[in-house]
Design a protein around this motif. Structure first.
Motif, short mmCIF file in Angstrom:
data_model
loop_
_atom_site.label_atom_id
_atom_site.label_comp_id
_atom_site.label_asym_id
_atom_site.label_seq_id
_atom_site.Cartn_x
_atom_site.Cartn_y
_atom_site.Cartn_z
N LYS A 75 -13.28 -15.94 24.33
CA LYS A 75 -12.19 -15.57 23.44
C LYS A 75 -12.62 -15.66 21.99
CE LYS A 75 -8.30 -16.68 26.33
NZ LYS A 75 -7.20 -17.60 26.57
N GLY A 96 -9.76 -6.52 25.66
CA GLY A 96 -8.31 -6.60 25.44
C GLY A 96 -8.01 -6.61 23.96
N GLY A 97 -6.72 -6.57 23.64
CA GLY A 97 -6.33 -6.61 22.24
C GLY A 97 -6.68 -7.95 21.64
N GLU A 98 -6.86 -7.96 20.36
CA GLU A 98 -7.21 -9.23 19.71
C GLU A 98 -6.00 -10.12 19.60
OE1 GLU A 98 -9.46 -9.28 16.26
OE2 GLU A 98 -11.02 -7.97 17.06
N GLU A 99 -6.26 -11.40 19.66
CA GLU A 99 -5.16 -12.36 19.62
C GLU A 99 -5.32 -13.29 18.43
OE1 GLU A 99 -5.53 -13.99 23.57
OE2 GLU A 99 -3.73 -12.90 24.17
N SER A 189 -0.63 -11.71 20.61
CA SER A 189 -1.46 -10.55 20.30
C SER A 189 -1.35 -10.23 18.81
CB SER A 189 -0.99 -9.36 21.13
OG SER A 189 -1.49 -8.19 20.57
N LYS A 190 -2.45 -9.74 18.24
CA LYS A 190 -2.43 -9.41 16.82
C LYS A 190 -1.49 -8.25 16.52
CE LYS A 190 -6.40 -11.25 14.46
NZ LYS A 190 -7.74 -11.05 13.90
N LYS A 191 -1.15 -7.49 17.59
CA LYS A 191 -0.24 -6.37 17.40
C LYS A 191 1.18 -6.84 17.10
CE LYS A 191 -1.54 -4.28 21.21
NZ LYS A 191 -1.45 -3.45 22.39
N GLN A 192 1.49 -8.04 17.57
CA GLN A 192 2.85 -8.57 17.38
C GLN A 192 2.96 -9.17 15.98
OE1 GLN A 192 4.68 -7.73 19.74
NE2 GLN A 192 3.44 -7.71 21.58
N TRP A 241 6.57 -12.09 25.91
CA TRP A 241 5.60 -11.20 25.30
C TRP A 241 5.14 -10.12 26.26
CZ3 TRP A 241 5.86 -11.36 20.41
CH2 TRP A 241 6.06 -12.55 19.71
N ASP A 245 5.84 -4.23 24.15
CA ASP A 245 4.66 -3.47 23.74
C ASP A 245 4.75 -3.21 22.25
OD1 ASP A 245 4.00 -3.32 26.39
OD2 ASP A 245 5.27 -1.56 26.69
#
Lengths: 274, 436
Positions: A75, A96-99, A189-192, A241, A245
């Motif tokens: 990670k 996967g997406g970055e966290e 997730s960094k997207k959140q 979470w 999306d």
């Protein structure tokens, strides 16, 4: 003159004997090591954070060759390391997406009341055992346990007594999650961008008494968000979470929350350098 | 006269003169009492009444829940207001039953004295359990459970703990002076159940009038001995008492019955007597309110009374209030909220003002080994502390940190003011967590 040749001869003989002995035993008892392991150790961060589940980087490398850990298991290394590991292993890496880690507390010294003077051991773990010096029994104690534990120096203690995450350095390794005695860190997730920054299960009356930014369990956010993305867990809203999306789902919660307990990560980031 | 004692220990000022002369006084009940469900070692009790129910003094309001648990009784008459999340004297917030007091109906317990004669041991243990009796010395271990030691352990000595070594506290001392006859009847009931060879009543030498009083009354019980102990802290600790009386140590990690002894507090003996002979459940206890208050006193208070109410009853604080301690200065726990309730294990409330509270600097260990000299459990506090500081909990365990009873002797003598006991509490918690 001849007398000097005797010890030279004897020592030379012993040296020769041991030399041959060592060569033979090195051949005979050779440990065959997967050469990929060495290559893997070279590409791994080498910081032994333990986020992958292995005790350290070399154990992870060995585990990957045996198939015990996924190739994208590191990670801390993120995408870069995952691709490098996949290349060595000769497979495709699913990146996967970055966290990133977030602190689920807004109770800085200006917000959450301190109710006692504490002059014992200056660690959160010791203070937590005594119940803490803040009115809130779930809030951040601010004694730097996480800051000291972070292997990437990604946490700094803010002036308000809350640690702030420097996201450029955070690798979502999860060491802070395990260190905090009040379990205030969460990996998202960094997207959140929007998240719920409170862990208090206290009822509304108690929360109001001790902190102005705590979740009072009004359940408004469960009603203004779509689907079952937010549910109530006792007196605390809990965000699922896996069902989110698009972060805009939480936007109404951010706007409507009466205690402003939902916050934007991007706004908090500006705060940290102050 | 030879005084019994143990190895190690410290000599803090006993300060018993503050509240020692104040007779036990029954106070007016407060307006609201909070009865935490967790007042004893073991599983918290389970409420059995509904919100808005009327309660009477001594009515059972929560049932024991599991093997190691006792019921809870209302300490006042009034109306049950429901469960609330309320500060607990042992730290944090816990569920407590809130009862609004009706002062008209809250009266003293009235009942005819019954004879113990026909009761079997089983009956007595049942009464003790149903009356919610726990050890009154502070640890609050359920007494009915203690009364049933493993059958293969022969108990030779029953030791009744009247040492009260903790400075400032005088609750047990006042009980011995004022209720000596009743205490002895209680001891006799415990003696019947345990059936020991000898009975000892252990009292420290700074309470000679209590010794005289107990000697006078116990003349009618030929098997009872009064043992006088040296005034030294922690003389009243269970294992140290066994060591002093029997000259035999309790094995590491063991309990007193491993050394053939059974230790029970003075207050518990009285509670057992009242439960068996008057069917009175444990709903009130004697609490010493002392330190920087105008009138240090010994109050007989309903359990659940908030501390701040008692501080006011004792005349209020002298100077600026800095610390409210549940218990005495050595082992007591400083409170975050002054409104925490009295529970079954509350022996006293100590108030310290600004002048008394220590606010010095914590220095490095200077390796003077003073802590090693005083440790009654023969541990090496400084070495254990060093391994805890480096998070080496395995080594701390190896050096016996789990045997530490947190008496505070080491921290008391430490010239560098190192918070040793807090470190050990932290380490013990950490070790227990890792075992799971």
């Amino acid at each position: 003159m001849a007398s000097i040749l005797i010890p030279v001869g004897i020592l030379g003989g012993i040296a020769l004997f041991f030399g041959i002995f060592l060569v033979i035993s090195a051949e005979k008892f050779k440990v065959t090591m997967d050469e990929r392991v060495e290559k893997l150790i070279d590409v791994l961060p080498g910081i032994d954070c333990g986020a992958c589940g292995a005790p350290g980087c070399s154990a992870f490398a060995e585990g990957v060759t045996k198939g015990e850990y996924p190739v994208n298991g590191c990670k801390a290394g993120g995408e870069e390391v995952a691709t490098a590991v996949a290349e060595i292993m000769g497979v495709e890496a699913e990146v996967g997406g970055e966290e990133v880690a977030v602190l689920r507390c807004l109770g800085g010294t200006d917000v959450a009341k301190r109710v006692a003077d504490y002059n014992g051991i200056k660690t959160c773990a010791a203070l937590h055992l005594l119940g803490g010096d803040k009115g809130c029994q779930y809030g951040c104690l601010g004694l730097n346990d996480c800051v000291e534990a972070c292997p990437f120096d990604a946490l700094v203690m803010g002036e308000d007594g809350l640690p702030y995450v420097i996201e450029e350095r955070c690798t979502a390794c999860g060491v802070c999650v395990g260190t905090c005695p009040r379990e205030l860190f969460e990996i998202i997730s960094k997207k959140q961008d929007i998240y719920l920054a409170c862990r208090s299960y206290d009822d509304a009356k108690t929360v109001k008494q001790v902190c102005s930014r705590g979740c009072i369990g009004c359940s408004l956010c469960t009603r203004v968000t779509l689907g079952e993305t937010v549910t109530m867990d006792g007196n605390l809203a809990s965000v699922h979470w896996d069902k989110i999306d698009d972060n805009s789902i939480l936007k109404p919660a951010l706007e409507k929350c009466p205690t402003k307990t939902y916050i934007k990560r991007s706004e908090l980031r500006g705060f940290k350098n102050a | 006269m030879r005084l019994l004692t143990f190895k190690g220990g410290v000599h803090p000022e006993d300060k018993k003169e503050l509240a020692g002369f104040a007779p036990i006084e029954r106070i007016k009940p407060p307006e609201i009492v909070y009865l935490p469900l967790s007042q004893h070692t073991g599983v918290p009790s389970k409420p059995i009444i509904e919100k808005k129910d009327e309660v009477e003094v001594g009515m059972k309001i929560a049932e024991s829940n599991g093997k190691l648990s006792v019921p809870l009784h209302s300490s006042v008459a009034g109306v049950y207001m429901g469960l609330v999340n309320y500060p607990h004297p042992l730290g944090g917030r816990k569920l407590a039953m809130k009862i609004k007091v009706d002062p008209e109906r809250t009266e003293e317990w009235k009942s005819e004295e019954k004879e113990v004669g026909t009761l079997s041991n089983k009956d007595i243990i049942k009464i003790v359990k149903e009356s919610g009796i726990v050890g009154m010395g502070g640890a609050a271990f359920p007494t009915f459970f203690k009364m049933q030691p493993p059958p293969d352990k022969k108990i030779a000595d029953l030791i009744i703990n009247g040492a009260e070594c903790e400075p400032y506290l005088t609750a047990d001392y006042r009980l011995m002076i004022e209720r000596a006859e009743d205490i002895l009847k209680g001891i006799d009931i415990i003696r019947r159940v345990i059936n020991p060879d000898r009975v000892w009543i252990a009292i420290e030498s700074n309470k000679m009038d209590a010794v005289e009083r107990m000697k006078e009354v116990s003349s009618s019980y030929p098997s009872f001995n009064i043992s006088i102990h040296k005034t030294k802290y922690p003389q009243g600790s269970e294992k140290q008492l066994v060591q002093a009386v029997k000259r035999q140590e309790v094995p590491e990690g063991g309990l007193p019955f491993d050394a053939g002894a059974y230790v029970q507090n003075i207050g518990t003996a009285l509670a057992v007597y009242e439960a068996v002979c008057y069917s009175k459940p444990l709903y009130e206890r004697v609490v010493t309110v002392t330190g920087s208050v105008r009138d240090p006193s010994n109050f007989l208070v309903p359990i659940g009374t908030p501390f701040d109410y008692l501080i006011e009853e004792a005349g209020g604080v002298i100077g600026t209030l800095m610390k409210v301690i549940n218990g005495g200065p050595m082992m007591g726990i400083a409170q975050v909220y002054p409104e925490v309730p009295v529970i079954k294990g509350t022996t006293g409330i100590l108030i310290q003002n600004r002048e008394e509270v220590f606010s010095g600097i914590v220095g490095p260990c200077i390796r003077c080994a003073a802590c090693i000299d005083v440790c009654p459990m023969c541990l090496m506090p400084t070495e254990i502390n060093k391994s805890i500081e480096t998070e080496n909990f395995d080594k701390a365990e190896e050096m016996g940190v789990l045997s530490c009873m947190e008496c505070g002797g080491c921290a008391y003598v430490c010239p560098s003011n190192i918070p040793l006991v807090q470190q050990f509490k932290y380490a013990k918690n950490e070790i227990m967590k890792r075992r799971k």
